[in-house]
Design a protein around this motif. Sequence first.
Motif, PDB file in Angstrom:
ATOM      1  N   PRO A  79       6.065   1.932  12.657  1.00  0.00           N
ATOM      2  CA  PRO A  79       4.665   1.692  12.298  1.00  0.00           C
ATOM      3  C   PRO A  79       4.570   0.640  11.182  1.00  0.00           C
ATOM      4  CG  PRO A  79       5.175   4.044  12.306  1.00  0.00           C
ATOM      5  CD  PRO A  79       6.467   3.322  12.456  1.00  0.00           C
ATOM      6  N   PRO A  80       3.539  -0.202  11.218  1.00  0.00           N
ATOM      7  CA  PRO A  80       3.421  -1.270  10.226  1.00  0.00           C
ATOM      8  C   PRO A  80       3.441  -0.770   8.786  1.00  0.00           C
ATOM      9  CG  PRO A  80       1.860  -1.619  11.988  1.00  0.00           C
ATOM     10  CD  PRO A  80       2.481  -0.282  12.228  1.00  0.00           C
ATOM     11  N   GLY A  81       2.824   0.369   8.515  1.00  0.00           N
ATOM     12  CA  GLY A  81       2.830   0.899   7.148  1.00  0.00           C
ATOM     13  C   GLY A  81       4.233   1.248   6.681  1.00  0.00           C
ATOM     14  N   THR A  82       5.017   1.847   7.561  1.00  0.00           N
ATOM     15  CA  THR A  82       6.400   2.190   7.215  1.00  0.00           C
ATOM     16  C   THR A  82       7.220   0.933   6.985  1.00  0.00           C
ATOM     17  OG1 THR A  82       6.236   4.198   8.523  1.00  0.00           O
ATOM     18  CG2 THR A  82       8.453   3.415   8.016  1.00  0.00           C
ATOM     19  N   PHE A  83       7.062  -0.053   7.878  1.00  0.00           N
ATOM     20  CA  PHE A  83       7.816  -1.291   7.706  1.00  0.00           C
ATOM     21  C   PHE A  83       7.444  -1.982   6.403  1.00  0.00           C
ATOM     22  CE2 PHE A  83       8.597  -5.818   8.310  1.00  0.00           C
ATOM     23  CZ  PHE A  83       9.940  -5.789   8.615  1.00  0.00           C
ATOM     24  N   TYR A  84       6.163  -1.974   6.066  1.00  0.00           N
ATOM     25  CA  TYR A  84       5.730  -2.587   4.808  1.00  0.00           C
ATOM     26  C   TYR A  84       6.379  -1.880   3.622  1.00  0.00           C
ATOM     27  CZ  TYR A  84       3.009  -4.077   0.852  1.00  0.00           C
ATOM     28  OH  TYR A  84       2.652  -4.572  -0.363  1.00  0.00           O
ATOM     29  N   ARG A  85       6.391  -0.534   3.664  1.00  0.00           N
ATOM     30  CA  ARG A  85       6.999   0.213   2.556  1.00  0.00           C
ATOM     31  C   ARG A  85       8.472  -0.135   2.404  1.00  0.00           C
ATOM     32  NH1 ARG A  85       6.052   6.124   3.824  1.00  0.00           N
ATOM     33  NH2 ARG A  85       7.812   6.308   2.432  1.00  0.00           N
ATOM     34  N   VAL A  86       9.194  -0.227   3.519  1.00  0.00           N
ATOM     35  CA  VAL A  86      10.619  -0.558   3.465  1.00  0.00           C
ATOM     36  C   VAL A  86      10.817  -1.974   2.942  1.00  0.00           C
ATOM     37  CG1 VAL A  86      12.667  -0.957   4.889  1.00  0.00           C
ATOM     38  CG2 VAL A  86      11.291   1.087   5.247  1.00  0.00           C
ATOM     39  N   ALA A  87      10.038  -2.917   3.463  1.00  0.00           N
ATOM     40  CA  ALA A  87      10.177  -4.307   3.031  1.00  0.00           C
ATOM     41  C   ALA A  87       9.820  -4.462   1.558  1.00  0.00           C
ATOM     42  CB  ALA A  87       9.297  -5.221   3.896  1.00  0.00           C
ATOM     43  N   ASP A  88       8.761  -3.789   1.118  1.00  0.00           N
ATOM     44  CA  ASP A  88       8.366  -3.886  -0.281  1.00  0.00           C
ATOM     45  C   ASP A  88       9.392  -3.210  -1.185  1.00  0.00           C
ATOM     46  OD1 ASP A  88       6.416  -4.905  -2.145  1.00  0.00           O
ATOM     47  OD2 ASP A  88       5.895  -2.807  -2.554  1.00  0.00           O
ATOM     48  N   ALA A  89       9.942  -2.078  -0.751  1.00  0.00           N
ATOM     49  CA  ALA A  89      10.980  -1.401  -1.535  1.00  0.00           C
ATOM     50  C   ALA A  89      12.211  -2.287  -1.658  1.00  0.00           C
ATOM     51  CB  ALA A  89      11.341  -0.062  -0.900  1.00  0.00           C
ATOM     52  N   ALA A  90      12.575  -2.979  -0.567  1.00  0.00           N
ATOM     53  CA  ALA A  90      13.719  -3.899  -0.621  1.00  0.00           C
ATOM     54  C   ALA A  90      13.430  -5.044  -1.585  1.00  0.00           C
ATOM     55  CB  ALA A  90      14.031  -4.429   0.768  1.00  0.00           C
ATOM     56  N   ARG A  91      12.195  -5.551  -1.568  1.00  0.00           N
ATOM     57  CA  ARG A  91      11.825  -6.628  -2.498  1.00  0.00           C
ATOM     58  C   ARG A  91      11.956  -6.166  -3.940  1.00  0.00           C
ATOM     59  NH1 ARG A  91       7.595  -7.589  -5.591  1.00  0.00           N
ATOM     60  NH2 ARG A  91       6.472  -5.821  -4.721  1.00  0.00           N
ATOM     61  N   LEU A  92      11.418  -4.968  -4.233  1.00  0.00           N
ATOM     62  CA  LEU A  92      11.500  -4.447  -5.598  1.00  0.00           C
ATOM     63  C   LEU A  92      12.942  -4.213  -6.017  1.00  0.00           C
ATOM     64  CD1 LEU A  92       8.519  -1.931  -5.464  1.00  0.00           C
ATOM     65  CD2 LEU A  92       8.618  -4.063  -6.766  1.00  0.00           C
ATOM     66  N   ALA A  93      13.766  -3.693  -5.099  1.00  0.00           N
ATOM     67  CA  ALA A  93      15.174  -3.457  -5.419  1.00  0.00           C
ATOM     68  C   ALA A  93      15.890  -4.775  -5.695  1.00  0.00           C
ATOM     69  CB  ALA A  93      15.856  -2.705  -4.281  1.00  0.00           C
ATOM     70  N   LEU A  94      15.601  -5.798  -4.902  1.00  0.00           N
ATOM     71  CA  LEU A  94      16.235  -7.102  -5.139  1.00  0.00           C
ATOM     72  C   LEU A  94      15.789  -7.698  -6.465  1.00  0.00           C
ATOM     73  CD1 LEU A  94      16.125  -8.660  -1.566  1.00  0.00           C
ATOM     74  CD2 LEU A  94      18.143  -7.946  -2.848  1.00  0.00           C
ATOM     75  N   GLU A  95      14.505  -7.541  -6.790  1.00  0.00           N
ATOM     76  CA  GLU A  95      14.036  -8.025  -8.090  1.00  0.00           C
ATOM     77  C   GLU A  95      14.774  -7.310  -9.219  1.00  0.00           C
ATOM     78  OE1 GLU A  95       9.806  -7.586  -8.302  1.00  0.00           O
ATOM     79  OE2 GLU A  95       9.438  -9.252  -6.913  1.00  0.00           O
ATOM     80  N   ARG A  96      14.952  -6.011  -9.077  1.00  0.00           N
ATOM     81  CA  ARG A  96      15.645  -5.229 -10.102  1.00  0.00           C
ATOM     82  C   ARG A  96      17.101  -5.671 -10.228  1.00  0.00           C
ATOM     83  NH1 ARG A  96      16.478  -3.534 -14.603  1.00  0.00           N
ATOM     84  NH2 ARG A  96      17.191  -1.424 -14.948  1.00  0.00           N
TER      85      ARG A  96
END
Length: 158
Positions: A79-96
């Motif tokens: 589902p698009p919401g789940t994919f967004y959460r995963v992609a955003d979590a990956a972005r935040l983890a990479l920033e960290r």
Amino acid sequence: MAEPVEYRPRPTPTEPSAYEELDRLVQTLHEQGLLRLANDLASANKGIVEILVRGLTTPGAQNALQNLGAAAMVLGRVPPGTFYRVADAARLALERLTESSPDHPAPGVRGAYRLLNDDDAWRTLGPLVEALGVFGRAMSRPPPERPITEYSGKESEA
């Protein structure tokens, strides 16, 4: 007495005809430069087409197209919401990861002991460990010979 003349007025057109739509399409293609590109490709010579066909018939290109298809099929189930959460979590983890310094001090024995008693850390690590287990079990399965058949249940030559 004269016969009555049968007259039916033509209805006023309310939408464009097929020819008008075709003219509009050709004009749009011309304005965007796509018509010129298509003409240039068609008139260049058959060498370009031969190169494209030769490139698409290589095993590597066929694998790449099948891999793109498999990725699209799998992403279609998310589902698009789940994919967004995963992609955003990956972005935040990479920033960290990029913000952290290599001189980060080790927690030591006391710090490790405190981590063992930290409920927030365990609430975070629990689902991560479960997800790694699911991922490991999925990776231990043999790859399907025909991914499309496994996905759809329909026989395929791909």
